[in-house]
Design a protein around this motif. Structure first.
Motif, PDB file in Angstrom:
ATOM      1  N   TYR A 127       0.846  -1.193   0.000  1.00 45.81           N
ATOM      2  CA  TYR A 127       0.000   0.000   0.000  1.00 45.81           C
ATOM      3  C   TYR A 127       0.881   1.242   0.000  1.00 45.81           C
ATOM      4  O   TYR A 127       2.038   1.205   0.443  1.00 45.81           O
ATOM      5  N   LEU A 128       0.332   2.340  -0.490  1.00 49.04           N
ATOM      6  CA  LEU A 128       1.075   3.591  -0.592  1.00 49.04           C
ATOM      7  C   LEU A 128       0.804   4.440   0.638  1.00 49.04           C
ATOM      8  O   LEU A 128      -0.319   4.930   0.836  1.00 49.04           O
ATOM      9  N   GLY A 132       6.823   6.462   1.595  1.00 46.20           N
ATOM     10  CA  GLY A 132       6.565   6.149   0.192  1.00 46.20           C
ATOM     11  C   GLY A 132       5.568   7.113  -0.423  1.00 46.20           C
ATOM     12  O   GLY A 132       5.751   7.584  -1.555  1.00 46.20           O
ATOM     13  N   PHE A 133       4.511   7.447   0.321  1.00 48.59           N
ATOM     14  CA  PHE A 133       3.521   8.397  -0.196  1.00 48.59           C
ATOM     15  C   PHE A 133       4.126   9.794  -0.316  1.00 48.59           C
ATOM     16  O   PHE A 133       3.833  10.519  -1.278  1.00 48.59           O
ATOM     17  N   ALA A 134       4.978  10.163   0.650  1.00 45.78           N
ATOM     18  CA  ALA A 134       5.609  11.486   0.577  1.00 45.78           C
ATOM     19  C   ALA A 134       6.443  11.614  -0.698  1.00 45.78           C
ATOM     20  O   ALA A 134       6.406  12.654  -1.379  1.00 45.78           O
ATOM     21  N   GLU A 135       7.204  10.575  -1.043  1.00 43.26           N
ATOM     22  CA  GLU A 135       7.988  10.617  -2.271  1.00 43.26           C
ATOM     23  C   GLU A 135       7.084  10.635  -3.501  1.00 43.26           C
ATOM     24  O   GLU A 135       7.313  11.382  -4.465  1.00 43.26           O
ATOM     25  N   TYR A 136       6.036   9.823  -3.471  1.00 40.11           N
ATOM     26  CA  TYR A 136       5.114   9.757  -4.609  1.00 40.11           C
ATOM     27  C   TYR A 136       4.448  11.112  -4.848  1.00 40.11           C
ATOM     28  O   TYR A 136       4.319  11.561  -5.999  1.00 40.11           O
ATOM     29  N   ARG A 137       4.049  11.763  -3.775  1.00 36.16           N
ATOM     30  CA  ARG A 137       3.384  13.064  -3.887  1.00 36.16           C
ATOM     31  C   ARG A 137       4.300  14.091  -4.556  1.00 36.16           C
ATOM     32  O   ARG A 137       3.856  14.921  -5.336  1.00 36.16           O
ATOM     33  N   LEU A 147       5.052   5.125 -10.461  1.00 39.60           N
ATOM     34  CA  LEU A 147       3.722   4.590 -10.192  1.00 39.60           C
ATOM     35  C   LEU A 147       2.685   5.375 -10.994  1.00 39.60           C
ATOM     36  O   LEU A 147       2.938   6.514 -11.408  1.00 39.60           O
ATOM     37  N   PRO A 148       1.496   4.793 -11.198  1.00 40.75           N
ATOM     38  CA  PRO A 148       0.446   5.513 -11.927  1.00 40.75           C
ATOM     39  C   PRO A 148       0.060   6.806 -11.205  1.00 40.75           C
ATOM     40  O   PRO A 148       0.161   6.902  -9.971  1.00 40.75           O
ATOM     41  N   ASP A 153      -3.019   8.675  -0.336  1.00 37.11           N
ATOM     42  CA  ASP A 153      -2.453   8.074   0.864  1.00 37.11           C
ATOM     43  C   ASP A 153      -3.296   6.879   1.295  1.00 37.11           C
ATOM     44  O   ASP A 153      -4.514   6.988   1.453  1.00 37.11           O
ATOM     45  N   GLY A 154      -2.648   5.729   1.450  1.00 35.53           N
ATOM     46  CA  GLY A 154      -3.345   4.520   1.875  1.00 35.53           C
ATOM     47  C   GLY A 154      -3.868   3.660   0.750  1.00 35.53           C
ATOM     48  O   GLY A 154      -4.393   2.569   1.002  1.00 35.53           O
TER      49      GLY A 154
END
Length: 310
Positions: A127-128, A132-137, A147-148, A153-154
């Protein structure tokens, strides 16, 4: 010990027949003392005794006070998961073996093979969230893997991601690395074996957790080679509340609940959240209030109940 990391609380206890060799953030490691031929300790050659303490760490600091019963709970959880997984592991505990330890220490101790450990933490994310979510954002990636667009988050990832990290010296931060860097560190065959084993174990564990109403969001594994067999072997702790992020599946699926409630985890996240709100990161962290300690114990215990840990 690197400057800036809190020191372990008190000296490691002496254990008859075992020599203390290492203090981690939350564990003490012993090896068998030299034994005369015919001595019972001769059977412990090539093994270690890993004792989980009640210490709790966050942001590279050991905190006070300890979490009562935490060491025994994490040890039970590791043993339970080792029994569920179809993977070689480092437990070496003959029936009835207790190392002559007192009951409290025995409940927190595992007798394990002395592995030749790989310098890689094998992180798997289903799960994101979190870092990991901070980098993705910011970049649309997690540990450099694209990632798509449009994930929140979550959100569940299209497929679990293997994101290895280089194991830092005690007190330093682990460093996220690419799979190619892993190949450079340990060779292609070993790198592929660790990746494949990590993803397979994660899939198995995720299915078990989901069947009990629990989501395994992410975790980390550590592996080594057993000198006795030459086999890549699962070591360290496994799928504990310290090494993994677990969520309540029913709460996660409640779209009307606030995000913070939906992603409330069965681990020490309460401790991290309290520290972020009450400490600026400089100097020694403040002492944890009794309420945070009690609620953390409750979350650990609830995970045991949900999973049905014996």
């Amino acid at each position: 010990m690197t400057q800036g990391q809190s020191a372990p609380v008190g000296p490691a206890p002496e254990l008859p027949g075992w020599r203390h060799v290492y203090s981690g953030k939350v564990r003490e490691v012993y090896e068998a003392e030299a034994a005369a031929e015919g001595d019972d300790l001769a059977d412990d050659a090539g093994t270690l005794l890993v004792v989980a303490t009640d210490r709790v760490s966050a942001f590279d600091h050991i905190l006070r006070p300890a979490i009562p019963g935490k060491g025994a709970m994490l040890t039970r959880l590791s043993r339970w998961w080792f029994a569920q997984l179809d993977a070689p592991n480092h437990l070496r505990e003959p029936a009835g073996w207790d190392a002559g330890l007192d009951p409290d220490t025995a409940a927190r101790a595992m007798r394990v093979a002395k592995l030749e450990m790989f310098p890689v933490e094998c992180v798997v994310r289903g799960y994101l969230t979190g870092s990991g979510f901070a980098e993705y954002r910011d970049h649309g990636t997690v540990c450099g893997l694209a990632l798509p667009a449009g994930l929140g988050d979550g959100d569940r990832l299209p497929q679990p991601l293997y994101t290895p990290a280089f194991k830092a010296q005690q007190g330093d931060h682990d460093e996220n690395i690419t799979f190619e860097r892993t190949i450079g560190l340990i060779g292609e065959d070993a790198a592929v074996a660790l990746r494949d084993a990590s993803l397979q174990i994660f899939a198995r564990a995720s299915g078990i957790a989901e069947s009990r109403g629990v989501i395994l969001a992410d975790t980390k594994f550590e592996f080594g080679v057993d000198p006795a067999t030459g086999e890549i072997t699962l070591g360290d702790e496994v799928l504990t509340s310290d090494s993994s992020r677990y969520w309540d599946a029913a709460l996660y699926g409640d779209a009307s609940a606030p995000l913070g409630v939906r992603l409330s985890s069965f681990d020490k996240q309460l401790v991290r959240d309290w520290l972020r709100d009450n400490w600026d990161g400089s100097g020694e962290p403040p002492e944890l209030p009794a309420e945070v300690v009690e609620r953390t114990v409750e979350r650990y215990e609830e995970l045991f109940d949900r999973l049905g840990v014996a």
